[in-house]
Design a protein around this motif. Structure first.
Motif, PDB file in Angstrom:
ATOM      1  N   GLU A 118       0.826  -1.207   0.000  1.00  0.00           N
ATOM      2  CA  GLU A 118       0.000   0.000   0.000  1.00  0.00           C
ATOM      3  C   GLU A 118       0.862   1.259   0.000  1.00  0.00           C
ATOM      4  O   GLU A 118       0.586   2.208  -0.726  1.00  0.00           O
ATOM      5  CB  GLU A 118      -0.938   0.003   1.215  1.00  0.00           C
ATOM      6  CG  GLU A 118      -1.838   1.206   1.294  1.00  0.00           C
ATOM      7  CD  GLU A 118      -2.784   1.342   0.113  1.00  0.00           C
ATOM      8  OE1 GLU A 118      -3.121   2.491  -0.239  1.00  0.00           O
ATOM      9  OE2 GLU A 118      -3.185   0.317  -0.465  1.00  0.00           O
ATOM     10  N   GLN A 122       0.906   4.105  -2.967  1.00  0.00           N
ATOM     11  CA  GLN A 122       0.697   5.532  -2.717  1.00  0.00           C
ATOM     12  C   GLN A 122       1.892   6.348  -3.198  1.00  0.00           C
ATOM     13  O   GLN A 122       1.726   7.422  -3.780  1.00  0.00           O
ATOM     14  CB  GLN A 122       0.464   5.777  -1.228  1.00  0.00           C
ATOM     15  CG  GLN A 122      -0.858   5.263  -0.729  1.00  0.00           C
ATOM     16  CD  GLN A 122      -0.975   5.371   0.786  1.00  0.00           C
ATOM     17  OE1 GLN A 122      -0.092   5.891   1.463  1.00  0.00           O
ATOM     18  NE2 GLN A 122      -2.079   4.870   1.320  1.00  0.00           N
ATOM     19  N   SER A 125       1.877   6.783  -6.941  1.00  0.00           N
ATOM     20  CA  SER A 125       0.913   7.818  -7.336  1.00  0.00           C
ATOM     21  C   SER A 125       1.490   9.209  -7.094  1.00  0.00           C
ATOM     22  O   SER A 125       1.320  10.114  -7.914  1.00  0.00           O
ATOM     23  CB  SER A 125      -0.390   7.657  -6.561  1.00  0.00           C
ATOM     24  OG  SER A 125      -1.036   6.476  -6.931  1.00  0.00           O
ATOM     25  N   LYS A 126       2.168   9.383  -5.968  1.00  0.00           N
ATOM     26  CA  LYS A 126       2.780  10.671  -5.659  1.00  0.00           C
ATOM     27  C   LYS A 126       3.911  10.995  -6.636  1.00  0.00           C
ATOM     28  O   LYS A 126       4.087  12.146  -7.015  1.00  0.00           O
ATOM     29  CB  LYS A 126       3.296  10.688  -4.226  1.00  0.00           C
ATOM     30  CG  LYS A 126       2.173  10.703  -3.204  1.00  0.00           C
ATOM     31  CD  LYS A 126       2.707  10.622  -1.792  1.00  0.00           C
ATOM     32  CE  LYS A 126       1.572  10.577  -0.791  1.00  0.00           C
ATOM     33  NZ  LYS A 126       2.054  10.455   0.585  1.00  0.00           N
TER      34      LYS A 126
END
Length: 182
Positions: A118, A122, A125-126
């Motif tokens: 996870e 994330q 995506s950042k």
């Protein structure tokens, strides 16, 4: 005479304002790159934990672990245009690590692995967002130094075109890493 002095004053104000605008844009480019760099470093920090977790389950996948460790080291030390290529190789290595994990159902159920999965998702995506912001900022800067009349003096003040942060590879390789094991 007054007209010539007035024209020089107006020209000086314009050049000063344009120069300040270019400095501002150049600093925004640097800031945008720093944001990309922060996210890349976050990914670099997650990778050893992820590899360590997978190693506990997949002891005979030594080649995969070595490849991802080497790709991480190269990406961390890469500079300039070679950075994008090194990041592409790191992304490929991460994908192969998750392909290995697919073969171990007990690994997919491990709470630590799921947490790292996870976190990496994330972070990816950042990274994508930060890279897009960086490229948008570079585009604004590059356009600004190329438009008339700024192009007449931008080069003499040391403003040069910035490079975009493009990942190499096929369009599929440019997508975010899909790390869902559901």
């Amino acid at each position: 005479m007054i007209f010539a002095v007035g024209l020089l004053v107006v020209l000086g104000i314009y050049v000063g304002t344009a120069y300040n605008g270019l400095v501002t844009l150049r600093e925004r480019v640097k800031n945008a790159w720093a944001q990309v760099d922060v996210q890349l470093k976050r990914r670099y920090d997650l990778i050893p934990n992820l590899v360590s977790t997978v190693k506990g389950y997949a002891k005979h996948e030594k080649e995969t672990f070595e490849r991802i460790t080497q790709a991480r080291s190269q990406a961390m030390s890469a500079e300039g245009p070679g950075r994008a290529e090194a990041e592409t190789e790191l992304t490929r290595s991460i994908r192969s690590l998750f392909a290995v994990a697919e073969n171990y159902p007990e690994l997919k159920a491990d709470a630590n692995f799921r947490h790292l999965q996870e976190e990496l998702s994330q972070t990816e995506s950042k990274i994508a967002y930060a890279r897009q912001f960086y490229n948008d900022t570079v585009q604004r800067f590059n356009i600004r130094i190329k438009v008339f009349p700024v192009v007449l003096f931008a080069g003499s003040f040391g403003f040069r075109e910035e490079s975009f942060f493009n990942l190499e590879g096929s369009p599929d390789e440019r997508e975010n890493i899909n790390i869902s094991f559901d």
